[in-house]
Design an enzyme around this catalytic site. Structure first.
Site, mmCIF file in Angstrom:
data_model
loop_
_atom_site.group_PDB
_atom_site.id
_atom_site.type_symbol
_atom_site.label_atom_id
_atom_site.label_comp_id
_atom_site.label_asym_id
_atom_site.label_seq_id
_atom_site.Cartn_x
_atom_site.Cartn_y
_atom_site.Cartn_z
ATOM 1 N N SER A 1 9.463 3.052 -15.213
ATOM 2 C CA SER A 1 10.816 2.832 -15.723
ATOM 3 C C SER A 1 10.837 3.086 -17.232
ATOM 4 O O SER A 1 10.539 4.195 -17.663
ATOM 5 C CB SER A 1 11.278 1.417 -15.375
ATOM 6 O OG SER A 1 12.655 1.268 -15.610
ATOM 7 N N HIS B 1 14.449 1.213 -7.082
ATOM 8 C CA HIS B 1 13.767 1.304 -8.369
ATOM 9 C C HIS B 1 12.327 0.801 -8.275
ATOM 10 O O HIS B 1 11.486 1.174 -9.079
ATOM 11 C CB HIS B 1 14.545 0.518 -9.421
ATOM 12 C CG HIS B 1 14.068 0.766 -10.819
ATOM 13 N ND1 HIS B 1 13.954 2.035 -11.350
ATOM 14 C CD2 HIS B 1 13.669 -0.087 -11.795
ATOM 15 C CE1 HIS B 1 13.520 1.957 -12.593
ATOM 16 N NE2 HIS B 1 13.325 0.684 -12.888
#
Length: 679
Positions: free
Chosen positions: A540, A655
């Protein structure tokens, strides 16, 4: 260098196009063929899956009155069980669980790839719940009401049911909720989150829900919530104008809004008549990162009489605080190691005492309290070589270890040491070294001078602290091989409070990269590893860090693992939730801010003539937070330039990159197999 305005790889931003998925599958196949077709990979994947599936894990639970709720996945229940039990049962080695939802059965019956996203139980009756389910692990969820008496989902015009969206919903009472969702054109912010908060009553269509607040499309999100503390029932509205700043209001029963007169970047909470304020910048002479308490009714009348509960120093920051019924539990970090205190308000002011009985050399956090019910709490404690322990406590009584996670690797001769590297501006950057007889370490038993393959992990953003914690997967896949594992506590995180983070915002982002590079250089200088044996990993925001390491510091590393990354900083604010992060990185459409973004944006700074280390880039098709286009376009560009790049995109998983334990085990085994081969 790539120019986003004429980028020939923009077509890869079409997430689910068949041509694009064919491109993905071709690269997945190449990576799978190269790294997963051996017995060693199969064995490692199986051993990691065993950790994820074992029934010996701690079943962490949230206590809500007489019940404790837990969500559980294992080899038999791949999607998971939502279940509950009583405290008397929970403390037993083998509790009796009352299964409420079998998500595998629901998914099979409905033909959906459901992933659990959470449940809100109605208090105090606990006869209804709002359950959020995600398709494939995305942030966007379907909300469905569940009857805890009949054990069935409630459907029809009389239920609280919403289609897939990034929804914010919470109970007011059994017949009323606050809700923000996709109400149609103009109802979402540029970041894709709710712009409008409404009060929705049972039996009425969502289109008739009463609007209680509207923000701007440039906001990050708007939300409303209800405080159901008996005798102190209140409603609040939060308007997040960027990732760190928000306008906060009390919503009166007549619909009027009372704005709380605190800095926009302060964290504010109200419990009973206590108001706590944690400013992220100096306020009223109090330093950033302090914790202040005041009487809430008096504050609304204009008083600014504050009691200082915590003041940071150069070594100590506030990591966590939460109320029991009558006390405040506080977790602090001193050079990234936790301590806990109990603060108690009284007629003569606040008292402050240590919380005794915590395990040594571990990170401890509060994982559950129920201030409606009493002063009980649960703590979780673990360290790099110490499996998790679940502790149960009541203020004023000794802590009791009620559950212990098993050990998944032999840590008998593994040592943990903390060191400090000097960044380019002279700042001392702490990092932890974990390994067996680590060269260059001052730890007892570190008697070897042979550098070892080393994995350095970093994040450096959004005020997230990287604290010591146990990982059976890292132990089995990396440490057992005699390798070394390192966590870097670089700026951008929260290890030393808000200023550790704000030092590295926007134009100062370069400090994050310089800090991480300084740790890498220090590891080599001390003989822990060599450049060729040093691998790095991040996801991320940490994936952005990895992209910068590739393009700016390629000479420092032997291999890079870059997961669910941001990489195209020219377009990140136009993709999915990216607009919500402009307070962290800057606005690419502002020429002054693009000037500093353009200097490090990995996608715009690749060099076909540079010698890059091999890189594995992974992402998820169903990631609706960080767009998979970042990873796809970077891979395509690196391929065109002739660099060694490997790619794996999970077709589901959100995610987190994995929708179930099997996918998580595969991804982890792929990562460590790649690193082992390259280092």
């Amino acid at each position: 260098m790539s120019d986003s305005t004429t980028d020939p790889r923009l077509w890869l931003e079409d997430v689910t196009g068949e041509k694009q998925l064919d491109w993905v599958r071709a690269r997945n196949d190449r990576t799978v063929d190269a790294y997963t077709r051996t017995d060693d990979f199969t064995t490692l994947e199986s051993r990691i899956r065993e950790i994820l599936d074992t029934d010996a894990r701690i079943p962490y639970a949230r206590r809500r009155g007489r019940y404790l709720y837990n969500y559980w996945r294992d080899a038999e229940h791949v999607r998971g069980l939502w279940r509950r039990t009583t405290l008397d049962q929970y403390v037993l080695d083998d509790p009796e669980w009352d299964v409420l939802v079998d998500l595998d059965a629901v998914a099979a019956e409905e033909g959906e790839n459901w992933v659990w996203s959470g449940a809100q139980v109605l208090r105090p009756d606990q006869n209804r719940a709002l359950i959020s389910l995600s398709r494939g692990g995305a942030d966007a969820t379907v909300v469905r009401e569940f009857d805890l008496v009949t054990r069935r989902f409630v459907s029809g015009a009389d239920s609280f049911e919403l289609p897939e969206a990034k929804t914010d919903i919470s109970w007011i009472d059994v017949d009323t909720v606050f809700v923000g969702t996709d109400f149609g054109a103009g109802s979402l912010t540029d970041s894709g989150y709710p712009r409008i908060a409404k009060r929705w009553r049972r039996g009425t269509p969502i289109t008739d829900a009463e609007t209680v607040f509207e923000g701007e499309t440039t906001d990050v999100a708007v939300g409303a919530g209800y405080d159901n503390t008996p005798g102190y029932e209140r409603s609040f509205v939060d308007r997040a104008i960027d990732f760190y700043a928000a306008y906060q209001y009390e919503l009166k029963p007549d619909g009027t809004l009372v704005k709380l007169d605190v800095p926009d970047d302060a964290r504010v909470s109200v419990y009973r008549d206590h108001m706590l304020v944690r400013p992220r910048s100096e306020w009223l002479g109090y330093p950033a990162g302090s914790l202040l308490a005041t009487d809430y009714p008096s504050f609304l009348e204009g008083s600014r009489d504050m009691t200082v509960l915590f003041t940071p120093d150069e070594h100590t920051s506030l990591e966590q605080y939460t109320w029991t019924q009558n006390h405040l539990l506080m977790v602090t970090l001193r050079d990234v190691q936790t301590r806990m205190r109990v603060l108690t308000p009284g007629h003569d002011g606040w008292t402050d005492e240590d919380l005794d009985g915590l395990p040594d050399a571990t990170t401890t956090s509060v994982i559950d309290v129920d201030p409606r019910e009493g002063d009980d709490f649960f703590l979780n404690s673990s360290g790099f070589t110490t499996p998790a322990t679940l502790l149960s406590g009541t203020i004023g009584q000794p802590l009791e270890a009620i559950k212990q996670a098993p050990s998944f690797f032999d840590s008998g001769d593994i040592t943990v040491t903390q060191h400090f590297a000097t960044s380019d501006d002279g700042t001392q950057i702490p990092y932890f070294v974990v390994g067996r007889n680590v060269a260059g370490s001052s730890a007892v038993g570190s008697n070897t001078e042979t550098p070892s393959p080393t994995l350095l992990y970093g994040y450096g953003g959004f005020e997230n602290s990287m604290v010591p914690a146990y990982s059976g997967g890292v132990g089995r896949a990396w440490l057992e091989r005699g390798n070394t594992y390192v966590i870097a506590n670089i700026r951008g995180g929260g290890e030393y409070g808000p200023t550790w983070h704000t030092q590295a915002l926007k134009a100062n982002r370069h400090k994050v990269f310089e800090d991480f590079a300084a740790v890498a250089k220090d590891l080599v200088a001390r003989g822990v590893t060599t450049t060729e044996q040093l691998g790095v990993q991040g996801g991320s925001n940490g994936g952005l860090l990895m992209g910068v390491m590739l393009t700016r510091y390629p000479q420092l590393f032997g291999a890079i693992v870059c997961q669910v990354p941001l990489l195209d900083m020219k377009r990140y604010h136009l993709l999915l939730a990216g607009a919500s992060w402009m307070a962290e990185y800057g606005d690419p459409d502002n020429p002054d801010e693009w000037q500093f973004l353009s200097k490090y944006s990995p996608y715009q700074n690749t060099d076909p003539d540079a010698a890059y280390p091999p890189i594995l880039i992974t992402t998820s098709t169903r990631d609706d937070r960080v767009h998979p286009g970042h990873a796809r376009k970077m891979v395509a560009l690196l391929e065109e330039q002739g660099h060694e790049v490997w790619y794996y995109e999970n077709i589901e998983g959100g995610h987190g990159g994995a929708a179930d334990n099997a996918q998580a085990a595969f991804k982890s085994a792929l990562t460590f197999t790649f690193l082992a081969e390259k280092l």
